[in-house]
Design an enzyme around this catalytic site. Structure first.
Site, PDB file in Angstrom:
ATOM      1  N   ILE A 221       7.747   7.893   4.936  1.00 11.67           N
ATOM      2  CA  ILE A 221       8.510   7.017   5.834  1.00 11.67           C
ATOM      3  C   ILE A 221       9.110   5.853   5.046  1.00 11.67           C
ATOM      4  O   ILE A 221      10.278   5.486   5.248  1.00 11.67           O
ATOM      5  CB  ILE A 221       7.611   6.523   6.990  1.00 11.67           C
ATOM      6  CG1 ILE A 221       7.202   7.707   7.872  1.00 11.67           C
ATOM      7  CG2 ILE A 221       8.324   5.464   7.820  1.00 11.67           C
ATOM      8  CD1 ILE A 221       6.147   7.379   8.925  1.00 11.67           C
TER       9      ILE A 221
ATOM     10  N   ARG B 225       0.867   2.372  -5.221  1.00 16.35           N
ATOM     11  CA  ARG B 225      -0.355   2.516  -6.015  1.00 16.35           C
ATOM     12  C   ARG B 225      -0.160   3.592  -7.075  1.00 16.35           C
ATOM     13  O   ARG B 225      -0.735   3.542  -8.136  1.00 16.35           O
ATOM     14  CB  ARG B 225      -1.535   2.876  -5.121  1.00 16.35           C
ATOM     15  CG  ARG B 225      -1.824   1.831  -4.058  1.00 16.35           C
ATOM     16  CD  ARG B 225      -2.893   2.304  -3.128  1.00 16.35           C
ATOM     17  NE  ARG B 225      -2.577   3.645  -2.603  1.00 16.35           N
ATOM     18  CZ  ARG B 225      -3.385   4.383  -1.880  1.00 16.35           C
ATOM     19  NH1 ARG B 225      -4.568   3.920  -1.578  1.00 16.35           N
ATOM     20  NH2 ARG B 225      -3.023   5.568  -1.437  1.00 16.35           N
TER      21      ARG B 225
ATOM     22  N   ILE C 264       6.080  -0.981  11.169  1.00  9.33           N
ATOM     23  CA  ILE C 264       6.122   0.290  11.920  1.00  9.33           C
ATOM     24  C   ILE C 264       4.890   1.133  11.569  1.00  9.33           C
ATOM     25  O   ILE C 264       4.841   2.310  11.916  1.00  9.33           O
ATOM     26  CB  ILE C 264       7.414   1.096  11.636  1.00  9.33           C
ATOM     27  CG1 ILE C 264       7.649   1.312  10.138  1.00  9.33           C
ATOM     28  CG2 ILE C 264       8.621   0.412  12.249  1.00  9.33           C
ATOM     29  CD1 ILE C 264       6.869   2.374   9.474  1.00  9.33           C
TER      30      ILE C 264
ATOM     31  N   ARG D  51       0.713   0.521  11.218  1.00  6.13           N
ATOM     32  CA  ARG D  51      -0.383   0.403  12.183  1.00  6.13           C
ATOM     33  C   ARG D  51      -0.647  -1.086  12.376  1.00  6.13           C
ATOM     34  O   ARG D  51      -0.553  -1.872  11.427  1.00  6.13           O
ATOM     35  CB  ARG D  51      -1.653   1.086  11.681  1.00  6.13           C
ATOM     36  CG  ARG D  51      -1.646   2.591  11.814  1.00  6.13           C
ATOM     37  CD  ARG D  51      -1.740   3.058  13.269  1.00  6.13           C
ATOM     38  NE  ARG D  51      -1.722   4.505  13.408  1.00  6.13           N
ATOM     39  CZ  ARG D  51      -0.620   5.222  13.678  1.00  6.13           C
ATOM     40  NH1 ARG D  51       0.545   4.644  13.837  1.00  6.13           N
ATOM     41  NH2 ARG D  51      -0.702   6.540  13.809  1.00  6.13           N
TER      42      ARG D  51
ATOM     43  N   GLU E 178      -3.730  -2.973  20.008  1.00  3.92           N
ATOM     44  CA  GLU E 178      -2.892  -2.145  20.866  1.00  3.92           C
ATOM     45  C   GLU E 178      -3.695  -1.446  21.958  1.00  3.92           C
ATOM     46  O   GLU E 178      -4.766  -0.920  21.650  1.00  3.92           O
ATOM     47  CB  GLU E 178      -2.263  -1.085  19.937  1.00  3.92           C
ATOM     48  CG  GLU E 178      -0.980  -0.521  20.403  1.00  3.92           C
ATOM     49  CD  GLU E 178      -0.312   0.280  19.288  1.00  3.92           C
ATOM     50  OE1 GLU E 178      -0.166  -0.252  18.171  1.00  3.92           O
ATOM     51  OE2 GLU E 178       0.017   1.431  19.558  1.00  3.92           O
TER      52      GLU E 178
ATOM     53  N   HIS F  92       5.401   0.786  20.532  1.00  4.17           N
ATOM     54  CA  HIS F  92       5.042   1.927  19.672  1.00  4.17           C
ATOM     55  C   HIS F  92       5.971   3.117  19.922  1.00  4.17           C
ATOM     56  O   HIS F  92       5.517   4.197  20.316  1.00  4.17           O
ATOM     57  CB  HIS F  92       3.573   2.311  19.882  1.00  4.17           C
ATOM     58  CG  HIS F  92       2.982   3.009  18.695  1.00  4.17           C
ATOM     59  ND1 HIS F  92       1.690   2.835  18.288  1.00  4.17           N
ATOM     60  CD2 HIS F  92       3.529   3.900  17.805  1.00  4.17           C
ATOM     61  CE1 HIS F  92       1.455   3.579  17.216  1.00  4.17           C
ATOM     62  NE2 HIS F  92       2.553   4.236  16.908  1.00  4.17           N
TER      63      HIS F  92
ATOM     64  N   GLY G 269       7.947   4.555  17.603  1.00  2.97           N
ATOM     65  CA  GLY G 269       8.319   5.218  16.345  1.00  2.97           C
ATOM     66  C   GLY G 269       8.782   6.659  16.464  1.00  2.97           C
ATOM     67  O   GLY G 269       9.845   7.019  15.972  1.00  2.97           O
TER      68      GLY G 269
HETATM   69  P1  NAP Z   1       2.517   8.706   3.450  1.00  6.79           P
HETATM   70  O1  NAP Z   1       3.628   9.613   3.023  1.00  6.79           O
HETATM   71  O2  NAP Z   1       1.126   9.069   3.147  1.00  6.79           O
HETATM   72  O3  NAP Z   1       2.855   7.265   2.848  1.00  6.79           O
HETATM   73  C1  NAP Z   1       1.997   6.179   2.833  1.00  6.79           C
HETATM   74  C2  NAP Z   1       2.207   5.443   1.537  1.00  6.79           C
HETATM   75  O4  NAP Z   1       1.441   4.242   1.524  1.00  6.79           O
HETATM   76  C3  NAP Z   1       1.757   6.258   0.318  1.00  6.79           C
HETATM   77  O5  NAP Z   1       2.808   6.274  -0.602  1.00  6.79           O
HETATM   78  C4  NAP Z   1       0.511   5.512  -0.144  1.00  6.79           C
HETATM   79  O6  NAP Z   1       0.049   5.695  -1.432  1.00  6.79           O
HETATM   80  C5  NAP Z   1       0.878   4.103   0.242  1.00  6.79           C
HETATM   81  N1  NAP Z   1      -0.305   3.240   0.317  1.00  6.79           N
HETATM   82  C6  NAP Z   1      -1.510   3.512   0.870  1.00  6.79           C
HETATM   83  N2  NAP Z   1      -2.322   2.465   0.760  1.00  6.79           N
HETATM   84  C7  NAP Z   1      -1.619   1.498   0.125  1.00  6.79           C
HETATM   85  C8  NAP Z   1      -1.912   0.187  -0.302  1.00  6.79           C
HETATM   86  N3  NAP Z   1      -3.119  -0.337  -0.087  1.00  6.79           N
HETATM   87  N4  NAP Z   1      -0.926  -0.528  -0.911  1.00  6.79           N
HETATM   88  C9  NAP Z   1       0.302   0.019  -1.140  1.00  6.79           C
HETATM   89  N5  NAP Z   1       0.629   1.265  -0.762  1.00  6.79           N
HETATM   90  C10 NAP Z   1      -0.317   1.996  -0.158  1.00  6.79           C
HETATM   91  O7  NAP Z   1       2.571   8.480   5.022  1.00  6.79           O
HETATM   92  P2  NAP Z   1       3.866   8.396   5.958  1.00  6.79           P
HETATM   93  O8  NAP Z   1       4.158   9.723   6.536  1.00  6.79           O
HETATM   94  O9  NAP Z   1       4.948   7.659   5.241  1.00  6.79           O
HETATM   95  O10 NAP Z   1       3.264   7.499   7.154  1.00  6.79           O
HETATM   96  C11 NAP Z   1       2.819   6.184   6.914  1.00  6.79           C
HETATM   97  C12 NAP Z   1       2.124   5.625   8.134  1.00  6.79           C
HETATM   98  O11 NAP Z   1       3.088   5.288   9.123  1.00  6.79           O
HETATM   99  C13 NAP Z   1       1.191   6.592   8.855  1.00  6.79           C
HETATM  100  O12 NAP Z   1      -0.078   6.670   8.239  1.00  6.79           O
HETATM  101  C14 NAP Z   1       1.139   6.027  10.256  1.00  6.79           C
HETATM  102  O13 NAP Z   1       0.028   5.183  10.426  1.00  6.79           O
HETATM  103  C15 NAP Z   1       2.424   5.227  10.366  1.00  6.79           C
HETATM  104  N6  NAP Z   1       3.311   5.795  11.394  1.00  6.79           N
HETATM  105  C16 NAP Z   1       3.693   5.030  12.448  1.00  6.79           C
HETATM  106  C17 NAP Z   1       4.531   5.562  13.415  1.00  6.79           C
HETATM  107  C18 NAP Z   1       4.982   4.778  14.606  1.00  6.79           C
HETATM  108  O14 NAP Z   1       5.156   5.361  15.667  1.00  6.79           O
HETATM  109  N7  NAP Z   1       5.219   3.483  14.496  1.00  6.79           N
HETATM  110  C19 NAP Z   1       4.966   6.893  13.309  1.00  6.79           C
HETATM  111  C20 NAP Z   1       4.560   7.634  12.206  1.00  6.79           C
HETATM  112  C21 NAP Z   1       3.732   7.087  11.250  1.00  6.79           C
HETATM  113  P3  NAP Z   1       0.748   5.515  -2.873  1.00  6.79           P
HETATM  114  O15 NAP Z   1       1.284   4.129  -2.944  1.00  6.79           O
HETATM  115  O16 NAP Z   1      -0.341   5.779  -3.791  1.00  6.79           O
HETATM  116  O17 NAP Z   1       1.832   6.544  -2.903  1.00  6.79           O
END
Ligand code: NAP
Length: 317
Positions: A158, A179, A235, A237, A266, A284, A286
């Protein structure tokens, strides 16, 4: 095999599930599962499709003993409501629905960037109240978004989709923290730290997963490092942003504004946040489109079907 889907789904997903699974129950309510329901889910069903808010915690698994349930096929990419280590220890696999949600969630981030920068909620409220006195050269001046610098905290699926939209759609420069190394197909600078990133950018966008590791990642120190005109967009959590610190920063005009899709407690949204003109608040939204919610449901059902067929789970977390 007994299957329990924890919320009503779109018509397309409901039809497929009813067709494919003979012993299926679909919960008729949109409320999060109670403890009793989660214990029933683990004891009486082979596969459960839970979602956001269904807190399958270590305590629930401890109370459940040896569960009949072997798969939690989560509806949603975020699975911070499930203690995956406790689930595995109890012999329960967990899957999610990555990818299906990416573009829609990035679109909501753009919606919030533009609404917050251009004071769209505030303007709409003023107009609906009948307080608009007409156009004039200094009316409701916001922040010009085109050509600014966006900072992405969490450059995953995302985060990258947001960065692409900002860069190619709005001519923005992109900075980020990560990271692990990223192979990006657009220009972007990696910041030394989250504090450095916060200080550099006009929009700080939060796109990390929720959970213990990222709780209050955006705290008073990060908000204090932001430029006074900059906007925070969340967007991801709710618990990733320390809500009390954000309210204080907005009340004291420490930052330009905030655009939020998610909240720490929430669906409770503090009155102090609701009272702020410089906060844009969405419920919410998204992934809230028919196509995307169907894609998510189909992905969850693909995981269920794979389990039933004895095949590898496509989206094991
Ligand atoms: P993703 O592809 O796993 O991306 C998350 C990224 O965050 C990864 O690149 C991860 O690791 C990085 N990360 C994790 N912990 C971190 C930290 N402490 N500091 C810096 N970077 C960190 O997941 P995604 O599909 O993009 O989704 C992300 C999140 O969006 C979901 O887990 C969900 O909670 C949220 N979401 C919200 C909605 C909504 O309706 N608002 C909808 C969908 C998802 P690296 O940096 O190691 O790569």
């Amino acid at each position: 095999m007994k299957i329990w889907i924890a919320r009503p789904m779109t018509a397309a997903v409901t039809a497929r599930a009813r067709e494919a699974f003979a012993d299926l129950e679909i919960r008729g309510t949109n409320a999060v599962m109670s403890e009793a329901e989660m214990l029933r889910a683990l004891a009486e069903f082979d596969i459960v499709v839970p979602t956001l808010g269904d807190k399958f915690s270590a305590e629930i698994f401890a109370k459940a003993g040896t569960p009949r349930c072997k798969l939690l096929a989560n509806f949603g990419v975020g699975y911070n409501h499930i203690d995956v280590a406790a689930a595995r220890a109890a012999g329960v696999e967990v899957t999610n629905t990555p990818g299906a949600v990416t573009d829609a969630t990035a679109d909501i981030a753009m919606t919030l960037i533009l609404m917050s920068a251009r004071r769209a909620s505030e303007g709409e409220r003023m107009l609906r109240k009948g307080d608009w006195e007409g156009w004039h050269p200094t009316q409701m001046l916001g922040l010009h978004a085109t050509g600014k610098r966006v900072g992405i905290a969490g450059m995953g699926r995302i985060g990258q989709a947001i960065a692409r939209r900002c860069h190619y759609g709005f001519g923005m420069d992109v900075s980020y923290v990560a990271r692990s190394p990223k192979d990006l197909d657009f220009p972007a600078d990696r910041a030394e730290s989250l504090i450095d990133l916060a200080g550099q950018v006009d929009f700080l966008v939060v796109a990390v997963p929720g959970g213990a590791e990222t709780t209050h990642l955006i705290n008073a120190e990060v908000l204090g490092a932001m430029q006074s005109h900059a906007h925070l967009i969340n967007i991801a959590r709710g618990e990733v942003v320390e809500e009390a610190a954000l309210i204080e920063a907005l009340q004291n005009r420490r930052i330009g504004g905030a655009g939020l899709d998610v909240y720490e407690f929430e669906p409770k949204v503090p009155q102090a946040l609701i009272d702020l003109d410089n906060a844009t608040l969405l419920p919410h939204l998204g992934t809230a489109t028919e196509e995307v919610r169907s894609d998510m449901g189909h992905m969850a059902l693909d995981n269920v079907a794979a389990y039933l067929a004895g095949a590898a789970l496509p989206n094991r977390v």
